[in-house]
Scaffold this motif. Structure first.
Motif, short mmCIF file in Angstrom:
data_model
loop_
_atom_site.label_atom_id
_atom_site.label_comp_id
_atom_site.label_asym_id
_atom_site.label_seq_id
_atom_site.Cartn_x
_atom_site.Cartn_y
_atom_site.Cartn_z
N PRO A 190 -11.28 2.77 -3.04
CA PRO A 190 -12.14 2.10 -4.03
C PRO A 190 -12.89 0.89 -3.48
O PRO A 190 -14.04 0.66 -3.83
CB PRO A 190 -11.16 1.66 -5.12
N SER A 191 -12.25 0.12 -2.59
CA SER A 191 -12.97 -1.07 -2.13
C SER A 191 -14.00 -0.72 -1.06
O SER A 191 -14.78 -1.57 -0.67
CB SER A 191 -11.99 -2.14 -1.63
N GLY A 243 4.49 0.88 -3.71
CA GLY A 243 3.61 1.96 -3.29
C GLY A 243 3.84 2.40 -1.86
O GLY A 243 4.51 1.73 -1.08
N LYS A 276 -0.73 -5.46 0.90
CA LYS A 276 0.64 -5.93 0.67
C LYS A 276 0.99 -5.80 -0.81
O LYS A 276 2.11 -5.43 -1.16
CB LYS A 276 0.76 -7.38 1.13
N LEU A 277 0.02 -6.11 -1.67
CA LEU A 277 0.25 -6.00 -3.11
C LEU A 277 0.75 -4.60 -3.48
O LEU A 277 1.71 -4.45 -4.24
CB LEU A 277 -1.03 -6.31 -3.87
N ILE A 278 0.09 -3.58 -2.93
CA ILE A 278 0.50 -2.21 -3.25
C ILE A 278 1.94 -1.97 -2.81
O ILE A 278 2.74 -1.38 -3.55
CB ILE A 278 -0.44 -1.20 -2.56
N TYR A 279 2.29 -2.47 -1.62
CA TYR A 279 3.68 -2.30 -1.17
C TYR A 279 4.66 -3.05 -2.06
O TYR A 279 5.74 -2.55 -2.36
CB TYR A 279 3.83 -2.74 0.28
N THR A 280 4.28 -4.26 -2.52
CA THR A 280 5.20 -5.00 -3.38
C THR A 280 5.39 -4.28 -4.72
O THR A 280 6.39 -4.46 -5.38
CB THR A 280 4.72 -6.43 -3.69
N ASP A 303 -8.75 -6.26 2.87
CA ASP A 303 -7.85 -7.41 2.81
C ASP A 303 -6.38 -6.99 2.92
O ASP A 303 -5.88 -6.21 2.11
CB ASP A 303 -8.09 -8.11 1.46
N GLU A 358 -3.78 -8.61 2.31
CA GLU A 358 -2.97 -9.06 1.18
C GLU A 358 -3.05 -8.07 0.02
O GLU A 358 -2.09 -7.88 -0.71
CB GLU A 358 -3.44 -10.44 0.71
N LYS A 359 -4.23 -7.43 -0.13
CA LYS A 359 -4.37 -6.43 -1.18
C LYS A 359 -3.47 -5.24 -0.86
O LYS A 359 -2.89 -4.62 -1.75
CB LYS A 359 -5.82 -5.97 -1.28
N ASP A 390 -0.67 5.49 -1.52
CA ASP A 390 -1.16 4.65 -2.63
C ASP A 390 -2.14 3.61 -2.11
O ASP A 390 -3.14 3.31 -2.76
CB ASP A 390 0.01 3.96 -3.32
N LYS A 413 -5.53 3.61 -3.91
CA LYS A 413 -5.72 2.55 -4.91
C LYS A 413 -6.52 1.37 -4.36
O LYS A 413 -7.08 0.61 -5.14
CB LYS A 413 -4.37 2.03 -5.41
N VAL A 414 -6.50 1.16 -3.06
CA VAL A 414 -7.20 -0.01 -2.52
C VAL A 414 -8.30 0.37 -1.53
O VAL A 414 -9.47 0.03 -1.72
CB VAL A 414 -6.23 -0.97 -1.81
#
Ligand SMILES: Nc1ncnc2c1ncn2[C@@H]1O[C@H](COP(=O)(O)OP(=O)(O)O)[C@@H](O)[C@H]1O
Ligand SMILES: [Mg+2]
Lengths: 265, 255
Positions: free
Chosen positions: A187-188, A175, A168-172, A163, A165-166, A179, A183-184
């Motif tokens: 694991p996913s 990261g 994007k979350l790390i960048y926000t 995803d 958006e997931k 990362d 982190k995404v």
């Protein structure tokens, strides 16, 4: 726990009965097959010299157990399969990470991977024997060659379907791309990785047996080829049975691993 | 003193093989510390793009963004961005989800841990510390996502339609919830939404964007005569309808 209604109870019982019935039917079918096979061989309906029989397979197995030669054959096939399986997982994970890190590289290599993956991999085995010599290393490479390209493609596709958006979350959260990977993306992709492992263990076994057909002095694949050449079909059928059992055990082990991981996801 | 955030003449275009999409055109506004700005506009008018620009994920095609008077790149101010969905990771516990930002920025220490613990306690999540996200209700998940953002102690908080994934009833209460948290933590915030009532009920000022390419169509200060403002009370205040009609007319004036 709350009270279970009568209707639910009878539903559950019905389901359980069904499950037991299926299990019993499976075992019965297997026993029936053995009995028919043995009976047909004893009554000379089929030629036991060519079709063997359960008792002959069993006796062959016990004989090889006693002279310990079975350990050599099963052991080397198992060893080669496990080594090539582990290498495939490791290398395809590394390759997928590399491709994910360099989108341009993945674009360049994409058609090659697709072609290599759709190649009938058994075609490579004779070539590998000539290039690398008839030794265990070659057998391991043959096992890997069957699984690795598909494995890379599957894992990489899994990576790129994460995803956005997931990500994007790390960048926000400040990261970096590393990362995002750690982190995404990794694991996913665990479920996909486990699934690939389940597919790969079978493919590696196929590759190893093909390798042993043409370039080995030991292992179940060798036993099958040698047995068929000298008309020792008891060996051939026993080896096939052992391969079935081996595939089943390896697959079940991975299923246990998968269930472990699911509990943590 | 400089306002916390200033945007001057911001434009942004996306490029892809099918051509160029101008998402935003000539956007200017500024935001004082402690204020709550809501940006409304139809879907696809560039609201999310605007937030990505403000938090530095995208570079404006034209114009300048300044934080405390400094260009965005040099500014030391921290910006927190809360996305539409909570994106809590199922493979992490709630605690390790809310500390994800700190972990990434290598800022996990006694002080920040204590801060997170306090927030979990205050906002009713401490008993879910070791739970998985799937065990939480939609509202609790949103609260956890906000704590994840607040854990980084941002000076400016960006909220991108944070309630749109929730059903209407949960939405009203979560809205009150999140508003309360933001006020309590005394954060400056920008809320992006396509829901006009939500904007009016929460903000000190509403910025209306036009259809794509988004331009500033109207800036409407909002003021409610009440002691302790909450979004739910605002919705019932007499001024609410007036503001609503005023902005509604503006939104529909040039369709
Ligand atoms: N990565 C992208 N590439 C091309 N066009 C995009 C991209 N992201 C968004 N857009 C376009 O830009 C416009 C604004 O998008 P967005 O900021 O997400 O709008 P909003 O958040 O207001 O719904 C939309 O019309 C969308 O189609
Ligand atoms: Mg949006």
């Amino acid at each position: 726990m709350s009270e279970i209604s009568l209707a639910q109870q009878s539903f559950l019982e019905e389901k359980k009965r069904q499950r037991n019935w299926v299990r019993a039917a499976r075992i019965l079918l297997f026993l029936l097959f053995l009995v028919l096979w043995e009976g047909a061989a004893r009554t000379h309906l089929i030629d036991a010299f060519i079709f063997s029989s359960p008792s002959r397979v069993y006796n062959t197995f016990v004989g090889m157990l006693l002279d310990k030669s079975i350990f050599l054959h099963v052991g080397s096939t198992l060893m080669e399969t496990l080594v090539s399986f582990l290498l495939v997982i490791l290398l395809s994970l590394l390759a997928a990470v590399l491709l994910w890190l360099c989108p341009l590289l993945s674009k360049v290599l994409d058609p090659y991977l697709v072609i290599l993956n759709s190649l009938p991999k058994s075609a490579l085995a004779p070539l590998l024997i000539v290039w690398l010599g008839a030794n265990q290393k070659t057998i391991v490479v043959a096992g890997m060659s069957v699984a690795i390209f598909g494995s890379i493609l599957t894992i990489y596709t899994g990576f790129s379907q994460v995803d956005t958006e997931k990500i994007k979350l790390i960048y926000t959260l400040g990261g970096t791309r590393r990362d995002v990977l750690g982190k995404v993306v990794l694991p996913s992709s665990v479920p996909i990785l486990l699934n690939t492992m389940k597919v790969n263990i079978g493919l590696c076994l196929v590759g190893v047996v093909i390798g042993e057909f043409i370039g080995s002095r030991q292992g179940l694949g060798y036993l099958i080829i040698y047995g068929s050449q000298v008309f020792k079909l008891d060996w051939v059928i026993m080896s096939i049975v052992l391969l079935c059992i081996m595939a089943l055990v390896l697959y079940s082990l991975l299923q246990v691993l998968e269930r472990r991981c699911q509990r943590h996801v | 003193m400089d306002p916390l955030l200033t945007l001057s003449h911001i434009s942004y275009s996306y490029h892809d093989l099918n051509g160029e999409t101008t998402a935003l055109s000539d956007i200017s506004f500024s935001l004082e510390e402690g204020r709550f700005l809501a940006i409304v506009g139809p879907s696809g008018c560039g609201k999310s793009t605007l937030l990505s620009l403000i938090c530095g994920l995208l570079e404006p095609s034209e114009g300048e963004i300044a934080l405390n008077g400094l260009p965005l790149k040099q500014a030391s101010a921290n910006i927190g961005y809360m996305l539409q969905k909570d994106h809590l990771f199922e493979w992490r516990t709630i605690y390790s989800n809310v500390t994800l930002g700190l972990e990434i920025q290598h800022r996990l220490n006694e002080h920040t841990r204590k801060n997170v613990d306090d927030m979990l306690e205050t906002y009713g999540l401490s008993s879910f510390r070791d739970s998985r996200p799937s065990q939480l209700s939609g509202g609790m998940r949103q609260r956890a996502a906000l704590i994840r953002t607040l854990a980084l102690e941002p000076d400016l908080l960006l909220l991108d339609e944070p309630f749109s994934a929730l059903d209407y009833q949960t939405r009203l209460s979560v809205c009150d919830d999140i508003f309360g948290i933001i006020k309590k933590e005394q954060k400056t915030a920008i809320l992006v939404t396509h829901d006009l009532s939500e904007a009016i009920s929460m903000a000190d000022e509403v910025l209306v964007l036009s259809r794509r390419p988004g331009r500033v169509q109207k800036k409407q200060p909002i003021h409610f005569e009440m002691e302790e403002r909450t979004p739910l009370r605002c919705r019932n205040a007499p001024e609410f309808k007036d503001y609503f009609n005023l902005i509604w007319k503006e939104l529909n004036s040039n369709v």
